[in-house]
Design a protein around this motif. Structure first.
Motif, PDB file in Angstrom:
ATOM      1  N   SER A 121       0.806  -1.220   0.000  1.00  0.00           N
ATOM      2  CA  SER A 121       0.000   0.000   0.000  1.00  0.00           C
ATOM      3  C   SER A 121       0.838   1.269   0.000  1.00  0.00           C
ATOM      4  O   SER A 121       0.289   2.373  -0.063  1.00  0.00           O
ATOM      5  N   GLY A 122       2.146   1.125   0.063  1.00  0.00           N
ATOM      6  CA  GLY A 122       3.016   2.292  -0.016  1.00  0.00           C
ATOM      7  C   GLY A 122       3.023   2.911  -1.400  1.00  0.00           C
ATOM      8  O   GLY A 122       3.229   4.108  -1.548  1.00  0.00           O
ATOM      9  N   PHE A 123       2.792   2.085  -2.442  1.00  0.00           N
ATOM     10  CA  PHE A 123       2.715   2.564  -3.827  1.00  0.00           C
ATOM     11  C   PHE A 123       3.891   3.473  -4.190  1.00  0.00           C
ATOM     12  O   PHE A 123       3.714   4.509  -4.833  1.00  0.00           O
ATOM     13  N   ALA A 124       5.086   3.094  -3.754  1.00  0.00           N
ATOM     14  CA  ALA A 124       6.334   3.832  -4.016  1.00  0.00           C
ATOM     15  C   ALA A 124       6.487   5.084  -3.160  1.00  0.00           C
ATOM     16  O   ALA A 124       7.473   5.794  -3.288  1.00  0.00           O
ATOM     17  N   TYR A 125       5.538   5.338  -2.272  1.00  0.00           N
ATOM     18  CA  TYR A 125       5.661   6.461  -1.332  1.00  0.00           C
ATOM     19  C   TYR A 125       6.428   5.917  -0.120  1.00  0.00           C
ATOM     20  O   TYR A 125       5.875   5.731   0.958  1.00  0.00           O
ATOM     21  N   TYR A 126       7.719   5.691  -0.298  1.00  0.00           N
ATOM     22  CA  TYR A 126       8.509   4.948   0.679  1.00  0.00           C
ATOM     23  C   TYR A 126       8.682   5.665   2.007  1.00  0.00           C
ATOM     24  O   TYR A 126       8.702   5.035   3.061  1.00  0.00           O
ATOM     25  N   SER A 127       8.808   6.989   1.988  1.00  0.00           N
ATOM     26  CA  SER A 127       9.063   7.714   3.240  1.00  0.00           C
ATOM     27  C   SER A 127       7.871   7.640   4.182  1.00  0.00           C
ATOM     28  O   SER A 127       8.015   7.314   5.367  1.00  0.00           O
ATOM     29  N   LEU A 128       6.680   7.903   3.670  1.00  0.00           N
ATOM     30  CA  LEU A 128       5.484   7.892   4.511  1.00  0.00           C
ATOM     31  C   LEU A 128       5.103   6.485   4.930  1.00  0.00           C
ATOM     32  O   LEU A 128       4.837   6.232   6.105  1.00  0.00           O
ATOM     33  N   SER A 129       5.081   5.555   3.987  1.00  0.00           N
ATOM     34  CA  SER A 129       4.620   4.199   4.302  1.00  0.00           C
ATOM     35  C   SER A 129       5.516   3.504   5.307  1.00  0.00           C
ATOM     36  O   SER A 129       5.030   2.821   6.224  1.00  0.00           O
ATOM     37  N   SER A 130       6.832   3.671   5.183  1.00  0.00           N
ATOM     38  CA  SER A 130       7.749   3.002   6.105  1.00  0.00           C
ATOM     39  C   SER A 130       7.602   3.535   7.526  1.00  0.00           C
ATOM     40  O   SER A 130       7.631   2.769   8.501  1.00  0.00           O
ATOM     41  N   ILE A 131       7.422   4.838   7.649  1.00  0.00           N
ATOM     42  CA  ILE A 131       7.248   5.438   8.979  1.00  0.00           C
ATOM     43  C   ILE A 131       5.932   5.011   9.598  1.00  0.00           C
ATOM     44  O   ILE A 131       5.862   4.650  10.781  1.00  0.00           O
ATOM     45  N   LEU A 132       4.868   5.020   8.794  1.00  0.00           N
ATOM     46  CA  LEU A 132       3.551   4.619   9.294  1.00  0.00           C
ATOM     47  C   LEU A 132       3.557   3.170   9.766  1.00  0.00           C
ATOM     48  O   LEU A 132       3.044   2.852  10.845  1.00  0.00           O
ATOM     49  N   ILE A 133       4.120   2.303   8.957  1.00  0.00           N
ATOM     50  CA  ILE A 133       4.149   0.873   9.303  1.00  0.00           C
ATOM     51  C   ILE A 133       4.941   0.646  10.578  1.00  0.00           C
ATOM     52  O   ILE A 133       4.521  -0.115  11.463  1.00  0.00           O
ATOM     53  N   THR A 134       6.090   1.277  10.695  1.00  0.00           N
ATOM     54  CA  THR A 134       6.915   1.118  11.902  1.00  0.00           C
ATOM     55  C   THR A 134       6.159   1.557  13.157  1.00  0.00           C
ATOM     56  O   THR A 134       6.182   0.870  14.178  1.00  0.00           O
ATOM     57  N   GLU A 135       5.485   2.689  13.071  1.00  0.00           N
ATOM     58  CA  GLU A 135       4.766   3.216  14.236  1.00  0.00           C
ATOM     59  C   GLU A 135       3.530   2.388  14.563  1.00  0.00           C
ATOM     60  O   GLU A 135       3.275   2.066  15.729  1.00  0.00           O
ATOM     61  N   VAL A 156       3.012  -1.818  18.337  1.00  0.00           N
ATOM     62  CA  VAL A 156       2.175  -2.354  19.418  1.00  0.00           C
ATOM     63  C   VAL A 156       1.954  -3.855  19.263  1.00  0.00           C
ATOM     64  O   VAL A 156       2.057  -4.619  20.229  1.00  0.00           O
ATOM     65  N   SER A 157       1.677  -4.299  18.052  1.00  0.00           N
ATOM     66  CA  SER A 157       1.351  -5.714  17.826  1.00  0.00           C
ATOM     67  C   SER A 157       2.574  -6.594  17.581  1.00  0.00           C
ATOM     68  O   SER A 157       2.579  -7.772  17.952  1.00  0.00           O
ATOM     69  N   LEU A 158       3.614  -6.055  16.984  1.00  0.00           N
ATOM     70  CA  LEU A 158       4.791  -6.858  16.638  1.00  0.00           C
ATOM     71  C   LEU A 158       5.989  -6.614  17.533  1.00  0.00           C
ATOM     72  O   LEU A 158       6.892  -7.448  17.599  1.00  0.00           O
ATOM     73  N   GLY A 159       6.014  -5.487  18.212  1.00  0.00           N
ATOM     74  CA  GLY A 159       7.197  -5.117  18.974  1.00  0.00           C
ATOM     75  C   GLY A 159       8.084  -4.206  18.137  1.00  0.00           C
ATOM     76  O   GLY A 159       7.951  -4.143  16.907  1.00  0.00           O
ATOM     77  N   VAL A 160       8.999  -3.540  18.810  1.00  0.00           N
ATOM     78  CA  VAL A 160       9.828  -2.542  18.136  1.00  0.00           C
ATOM     79  C   VAL A 160      10.701  -3.157  17.049  1.00  0.00           C
ATOM     80  O   VAL A 160      10.792  -2.631  15.933  1.00  0.00           O
ATOM     81  N   GLN A 161      11.332  -4.301  17.356  1.00  0.00           N
ATOM     82  CA  GLN A 161      12.283  -4.879  16.409  1.00  0.00           C
ATOM     83  C   GLN A 161      11.606  -5.337  15.120  1.00  0.00           C
ATOM     84  O   GLN A 161      12.046  -4.995  14.018  1.00  0.00           O
ATOM     85  N   LEU A 162      10.520  -6.099  15.240  1.00  0.00           N
ATOM     86  CA  LEU A 162       9.836  -6.599  14.051  1.00  0.00           C
ATOM     87  C   LEU A 162       9.148  -5.477  13.286  1.00  0.00           C
ATOM     88  O   LEU A 162       9.101  -5.484  12.053  1.00  0.00           O
ATOM     89  N   ALA A 163       8.606  -4.503  14.013  1.00  0.00           N
ATOM     90  CA  ALA A 163       7.954  -3.371  13.359  1.00  0.00           C
ATOM     91  C   ALA A 163       8.963  -2.563  12.555  1.00  0.00           C
ATOM     92  O   ALA A 163       8.681  -2.131  11.428  1.00  0.00           O
ATOM     93  N   THR A 164      10.146  -2.383  13.123  1.00  0.00           N
ATOM     94  CA  THR A 164      11.215  -1.667  12.411  1.00  0.00           C
ATOM     95  C   THR A 164      11.662  -2.445  11.186  1.00  0.00           C
ATOM     96  O   THR A 164      11.924  -1.865  10.125  1.00  0.00           O
ATOM     97  N   GLU A 165      11.733  -3.763  11.332  1.00  0.00           N
ATOM     98  CA  GLU A 165      12.125  -4.605  10.206  1.00  0.00           C
ATOM     99  C   GLU A 165      11.100  -4.516   9.067  1.00  0.00           C
ATOM    100  O   GLU A 165      11.471  -4.392   7.903  1.00  0.00           O
ATOM    101  N   LEU A 166       9.816  -4.558   9.426  1.00  0.00           N
ATOM    102  CA  LEU A 166       8.778  -4.454   8.411  1.00  0.00           C
ATOM    103  C   LEU A 166       8.777  -3.068   7.760  1.00  0.00           C
ATOM    104  O   LEU A 166       8.579  -2.943   6.545  1.00  0.00           O
ATOM    105  N   GLY A 167       9.020  -2.039   8.555  1.00  0.00           N
ATOM    106  CA  GLY A 167       9.115  -0.689   8.003  1.00  0.00           C
ATOM    107  C   GLY A 167      10.285  -0.553   7.048  1.00  0.00           C
ATOM    108  O   GLY A 167      10.184   0.128   6.026  1.00  0.00           O
TER     109      GLY A 167
END
Length: 208
Positions: free
Chosen positions: A100-114, A118-129
């Protein structure tokens, strides 16, 4: 093609420079990249405005071309869902959030990490971001490099769909060159609509 390779080359040089040097200690007053983008958009605008057939181009726009953003969103999410079957570590909704980032990498990565902390933890959320960041950067690079190939084998609308949210800025010059000036306004509208969908779709899939 040469222009696209030049763009990617500067990106690689920037990555290497940031890796070699401690760029965190370097501060630059103002957002230079934003002003460079403004100049780039000005150049595109001058090119379009100088075309004596601009009125004819506007009249040639057909309502069905507004379906292009919908095709981009549906196609991207479909293949993102398909990718989930081959990736066991991440859930279907995680893959859809990345897509769903559709190449909008800056916004999507930050949103996903934040949102996923809560559900994945900091490490996995950062990895997914980080995955979202790299994936969407690669999509933009593929749109820049592959535009002439996409036009040749899939039609003039293909680079627009491939560019995702970037078709109203960074990939617009490439689209103008290979897809034609008559599709510039379609590309801009496509970029705006897809861009607006990013925060809503990313947030939605991260909440599931």
């Amino acid at each position: 093609m040469k222009g696209s390779i030049t763009v990617v080359a500067f990106f690689v040089v920037g990555c290497l420079t940031g890796w070699i040097l401690n760029t965190q200690d370097i501060t630059i007053d103002g957002d230079i990249s934003r002003y460079i983008l403004y100049l780039l958009m000005l150049q595109v605008g001058l090119s379009i405005g100088s075309d004596r057939n601009i009125r004819q181009i506007l009249r040639s726009l057909r309502p069905r071309l507004l379906l292009v953003p919908l095709a981009t969103i549906v196609g991207t999410l479909s293949f993102s869902a398909l990718a989930a079957f081959f990736i066991s570590k991440w859930s279907l909704f995680d893959c859809l959030a990345v897509g769903s980032g559709f190449a909008y990498y800056s916004l999507s990565s930050i949103l996903i990490t934040e949102l996923k902390t809560v559900s994945l933890g900091v490490q996995l959320a950062t990895e997914l971001g980080t995955i979202a960041l790299i994936t969407n950067i690669l999509r933009e690079i593929m749109a820049l490099l592959g535009a002439p190939i996409f036009v040749r084998y899939f039609g003039r609308l293909a680079p627009i769909c491939a560019g995702g949210a970037t078709t109203m800025d960074t990939t617009l010059p490439i689209i103008t060159k290979y897809s034609g000036k008559d599709l510039v306004f379609v590309a801009i509208l496509h970029g705006i609509l897809v861009d607006l969908s990013v925060p809503f779709l990313v947030s939605f899939f991260c909440s599931l």
